[in-house]
Scaffold this motif. Sequence first.
Motif, PDB file in Angstrom:
ATOM      1  N   PRO A 316      -1.888 -10.498   5.649  1.00 47.81           N
ATOM      2  CA  PRO A 316      -3.152 -10.009   5.065  1.00 47.81           C
ATOM      3  C   PRO A 316      -3.693  -8.747   5.721  1.00 47.81           C
ATOM      4  CG  PRO A 316      -3.228 -12.387   5.396  1.00 47.81           C
ATOM      5  CD  PRO A 316      -1.978 -11.900   6.063  1.00 47.81           C
ATOM      6  N   ARG A 317      -3.475  -8.565   7.027  1.00 48.01           N
ATOM      7  CA  ARG A 317      -4.097  -7.441   7.724  1.00 48.01           C
ATOM      8  C   ARG A 317      -3.327  -6.137   7.548  1.00 48.01           C
ATOM      9  NH1 ARG A 317      -5.284  -9.013  13.779  1.00 48.01           N
ATOM     10  NH2 ARG A 317      -6.143  -6.897  13.670  1.00 48.01           N
ATOM     11  N   LEU A 318      -2.007  -6.187   7.477  1.00 48.26           N
ATOM     12  CA  LEU A 318      -1.192  -4.963   7.496  1.00 48.26           C
ATOM     13  C   LEU A 318      -0.509  -4.660   6.173  1.00 48.26           C
ATOM     14  CD1 LEU A 318       0.540  -5.280  10.996  1.00 48.26           C
ATOM     15  CD2 LEU A 318      -1.404  -3.868  10.375  1.00 48.26           C
ATOM     16  N   VAL A 319      -0.710  -5.480   5.161  1.00 42.99           N
ATOM     17  CA  VAL A 319       0.064  -5.292   3.936  1.00 42.99           C
ATOM     18  C   VAL A 319      -0.261  -3.957   3.258  1.00 42.99           C
ATOM     19  CG1 VAL A 319      -1.623  -6.605   2.546  1.00 42.99           C
ATOM     20  CG2 VAL A 319       0.759  -6.390   1.780  1.00 42.99           C
ATOM     21  N   THR A 320      -1.540  -3.564   3.234  1.00 41.17           N
ATOM     22  CA  THR A 320      -1.893  -2.288   2.586  1.00 41.17           C
ATOM     23  C   THR A 320      -1.354  -1.084   3.356  1.00 41.17           C
ATOM     24  OG1 THR A 320      -3.848  -3.206   1.485  1.00 41.17           O
ATOM     25  CG2 THR A 320      -3.811  -0.826   1.852  1.00 41.17           C
ATOM     26  N   PRO A 321      -1.542  -0.975   4.693  1.00 40.67           N
ATOM     27  CA  PRO A 321      -0.903   0.139   5.408  1.00 40.67           C
ATOM     28  C   PRO A 321       0.608   0.146   5.287  1.00 40.67           C
ATOM     29  CG  PRO A 321      -2.591  -0.892   6.778  1.00 40.67           C
ATOM     30  CD  PRO A 321      -2.423  -1.761   5.588  1.00 40.67           C
ATOM     31  N   ALA A 322       1.235  -1.039   5.232  1.00 40.03           N
ATOM     32  CA  ALA A 322       2.693  -1.090   5.097  1.00 40.03           C
ATOM     33  C   ALA A 322       3.133  -0.520   3.756  1.00 40.03           C
ATOM     34  CB  ALA A 322       3.181  -2.533   5.246  1.00 40.03           C
ATOM     35  N   ILE A 323       2.428  -0.847   2.689  1.00 38.85           N
ATOM     36  CA  ILE A 323       2.791  -0.313   1.367  1.00 38.85           C
ATOM     37  C   ILE A 323       2.513   1.182   1.309  1.00 38.85           C
ATOM     38  CG2 ILE A 323       2.372  -0.500  -1.110  1.00 38.85           C
ATOM     39  CD1 ILE A 323       1.578  -3.413  -0.644  1.00 38.85           C
ATOM     40  N   ILE A 324       1.427   1.633   1.937  1.00 41.00           N
ATOM     41  CA  ILE A 324       1.148   3.069   1.994  1.00 41.00           C
ATOM     42  C   ILE A 324       2.284   3.788   2.715  1.00 41.00           C
ATOM     43  CG2 ILE A 324      -0.387   4.801   3.004  1.00 41.00           C
ATOM     44  CD1 ILE A 324      -2.723   2.961   2.374  1.00 41.00           C
ATOM     45  N   GLY A 325       2.845   3.163   3.753  1.00 43.11           N
ATOM     46  CA  GLY A 325       3.990   3.757   4.445  1.00 43.11           C
ATOM     47  C   GLY A 325       5.173   3.974   3.529  1.00 43.11           C
ATOM     48  N   SER A 326       5.442   3.020   2.634  1.00 48.68           N
ATOM     49  CA  SER A 326       6.547   3.192   1.685  1.00 48.68           C
ATOM     50  C   SER A 326       6.245   4.311   0.691  1.00 48.68           C
ATOM     51  CB  SER A 326       6.801   1.883   0.941  1.00 48.68           C
ATOM     52  OG  SER A 326       5.700   1.529   0.124  1.00 48.68           O
ATOM     53  N   TYR A 327       4.980   4.444   0.294  1.00 46.17           N
ATOM     54  CA  TYR A 327       4.598   5.535  -0.620  1.00 46.17           C
ATOM     55  C   TYR A 327       4.791   6.886   0.062  1.00 46.17           C
ATOM     56  CZ  TYR A 327       1.698   8.473  -3.611  1.00 46.17           C
ATOM     57  OH  TYR A 327       1.249   9.485  -4.420  1.00 46.17           O
ATOM     58  N   VAL A 328       4.367   6.999   1.312  1.00 40.36           N
ATOM     59  CA  VAL A 328       4.537   8.259   2.047  1.00 40.36           C
ATOM     60  C   VAL A 328       6.022   8.594   2.180  1.00 40.36           C
ATOM     61  CG1 VAL A 328       4.200   9.348   4.300  1.00 40.36           C
ATOM     62  CG2 VAL A 328       2.337   8.060   3.251  1.00 40.36           C
ATOM     63  N   TRP A 329       6.845   7.586   2.433  1.00 39.27           N
ATOM     64  CA  TRP A 329       8.297   7.808   2.516  1.00 39.27           C
ATOM     65  C   TRP A 329       8.834   8.446   1.231  1.00 39.27           C
ATOM     66  CZ3 TRP A 329      12.268   5.191  -0.282  1.00 39.27           C
ATOM     67  CH2 TRP A 329      13.561   5.439   0.179  1.00 39.27           C
ATOM     68  N   MET A 330       8.291   8.055   0.102  1.00 38.24           N
ATOM     69  CA  MET A 330       8.761   8.598  -1.179  1.00 38.24           C
ATOM     70  C   MET A 330       8.214   9.994  -1.448  1.00 38.24           C
ATOM     71  SD  MET A 330       8.790   5.516  -3.964  1.00 38.24           S
ATOM     72  CE  MET A 330       9.560   6.637  -5.136  1.00 38.24           C
ATOM     73  N   TRP A 331       6.936  10.236  -1.165  1.00 36.53           N
ATOM     74  CA  TRP A 331       6.265  11.435  -1.654  1.00 36.53           C
ATOM     75  C   TRP A 331       6.111  12.532  -0.617  1.00 36.53           C
ATOM     76  CZ3 TRP A 331       4.941  12.501  -6.646  1.00 36.53           C
ATOM     77  CH2 TRP A 331       5.119  11.442  -7.556  1.00 36.53           C
ATOM     78  N   ALA A 332       6.466  12.281   0.639  1.00 40.30           N
ATOM     79  CA  ALA A 332       6.409  13.352   1.634  1.00 40.30           C
ATOM     80  C   ALA A 332       7.388  14.469   1.270  1.00 40.30           C
ATOM     81  CB  ALA A 332       6.716  12.806   3.029  1.00 40.30           C
ATOM     82  N   GLY A 333       8.531  14.116   0.676  1.00 42.98           N
ATOM     83  CA  GLY A 333       9.496  15.133   0.247  1.00 42.98           C
ATOM     84  C   GLY A 333       8.949  16.015  -0.853  1.00 42.98           C
ATOM     85  N   PHE A 334       8.211  15.421  -1.783  1.00 46.33           N
ATOM     86  CA  PHE A 334       7.572  16.205  -2.850  1.00 46.33           C
ATOM     87  C   PHE A 334       6.602  17.221  -2.249  1.00 46.33           C
ATOM     88  CE2 PHE A 334       3.643  16.525  -5.340  1.00 46.33           C
ATOM     89  CZ  PHE A 334       4.110  17.122  -6.496  1.00 46.33           C
ATOM     90  N   ALA A 335       5.769  16.765  -1.302  1.00 49.39           N
ATOM     91  CA  ALA A 335       4.828  17.673  -0.656  1.00 49.39           C
ATOM     92  C   ALA A 335       5.567  18.760   0.114  1.00 49.39           C
ATOM     93  CB  ALA A 335       3.905  16.880   0.276  1.00 49.39           C
ATOM     94  N   MET A 336       6.645  18.390   0.792  1.00 48.49           N
ATOM     95  CA  MET A 336       7.397  19.360   1.594  1.00 48.49           C
ATOM     96  C   MET A 336       7.972  20.472   0.718  1.00 48.49           C
ATOM     97  SD  MET A 336      10.938  18.767   3.632  1.00 48.49           S
ATOM     98  CE  MET A 336      11.713  18.557   2.013  1.00 48.49           C
ATOM     99  N   VAL A 337       8.528  20.122  -0.442  1.00 49.43           N
ATOM    100  CA  VAL A 337       9.153  21.130  -1.308  1.00 49.43           C
ATOM    101  C   VAL A 337       8.108  22.119  -1.823  1.00 49.43           C
ATOM    102  CG1 VAL A 337      10.312  21.442  -3.513  1.00 49.43           C
ATOM    103  CG2 VAL A 337      11.101  19.679  -1.936  1.00 49.43           C
ATOM    104  N   LEU A 338       6.969  21.617  -2.287  1.00 46.39           N
ATOM    105  CA  LEU A 338       5.932  22.530  -2.790  1.00 46.39           C
ATOM    106  C   LEU A 338       5.385  23.421  -1.677  1.00 46.39           C
ATOM    107  CD1 LEU A 338       3.846  20.384  -5.294  1.00 46.39           C
ATOM    108  CD2 LEU A 338       5.755  21.905  -5.745  1.00 46.39           C
TER     109      LEU A 338
END
Length: 456
Positions: A316-338
């Motif tokens: 319950p305490r870490l599930v939201t930050p953990a999912i945000i971590g997976s989102y950052v893993w996906m979209w950091a590359g998009f930000a890097m390219v732009l």
Amino acid sequence: METPTGSTTSTPPAEPLGLVEPVGAPRSARSRHTVVAALFLLPALVLLGALVVYPIGYSVQRSLFDKSGDSFAGLDNYVALFTDESLRTALRNNLIWVVLAPTVATALGLVFAVLTERVRWGTAFKLVVFMPMAISMLAAGIIFRLVYEQDPDRGIANAVWVGVHDTFAEASVFPRARPLPVHPLKAAGGGAYETKSPVRMGEVARLPLVGVAPAQMPEGARPARTPEVGVKDTIEGVAWLDFTRGGGGRPNTVDPKELGLAGLRIEAVKDGRVVARATAAADGSFSLDGAAEGAVLRLPASNFREQYNGVSWLGPRLVTPAIIGSYVWMWAGFAMVLIAAGLAGLPRDVLEAARVDGANEWQVFRRITVPLLAPVLGVVLVTLMINVLKVFDLVFIIAPGSAQDDANVLALQLYRSSFGTDADLGVGSAIAVVLLLLVLPVMAVNIRRMRRENRR
């Protein structure tokens, strides 16, 4: 041109054929052009109305009615968004997503873009970082559901975490090991055990334990051996697993098939102070110096504590930050390219001039690079903010059923309210309207910025 009489006349400039509107009918020509433009736009307008305008209008209308859709409910469904506990959790989590996910992804993209400009293998690094964008949200959710597994033997995150933890904190040797009532040991409090009577020279100190499966014994453990008592200034002892596989063993006796408790830590305590320490050998034997004479032997609790199994990433305490971590893993590359594309267009003479004036790399980055990249950073940040307001797939797949309420977001609650077992289309439509209202200001900021850029 000159006339025969010497005077000159002006000739009006030639007009392109077919482009001159009749002098008496300029309004009808404009109307004809408007009709032609409308005919070309009509298919797109029909699709826009059918796929966007009508659903929005119907959702607004449906949000004003009750669950059945027959009775007018007014703003009751919107009030429920702020009074129902699960809906309040979804709103709070959406706020966390909007603040954290775009900011972290943009910051990482900026760092990656700047650093990859200075290394030879920058292109390969960009390819690796951008590669997660080719993975669907469904596949990424499945991947990170495995990454966040609680069992360190299956979940990569906990395997790394446990490895780091065990590097700095000594692991327990025999979790759940304990003495029997007939053994010469008793509980000493705090998970430790001690001998019922002090040890004396000329006697073998026996420390039998049970509760350890033979298959879980330390590697290299050998059959227990009772040491010989011959040295006058030492106390000899043996610690062993008082259990014979298949039965037939005797309590408090070292039987031939019983293994030594290799690595067991022993302390000699006298008057509340540790006077000697020892560690059992592969055959369970140990030796203490003469200072242990008359002392009580204690087995510290560190021998028996449960093994560290890592962090409950999907709790319950870490599930939201953990999912945000997976989102950052996906979209950091998009930000890097732009951002890398924006970096390529920066005036290099300005950067070099700052370096010539004595600015170090951090000052150049903070005072020159980031301000010049502000428009690109704004585009990336606004795009990711709109994206996270609609996040659904990752939360639905990664969060287990027991923690899904704690990881709830508006898009997931929209799905649950509209298509769940107790569906309420009134509340679902209200959530959809709220999501639209949250996206509109962000879109307005983006449109204003684009118009300002075009005016430049």
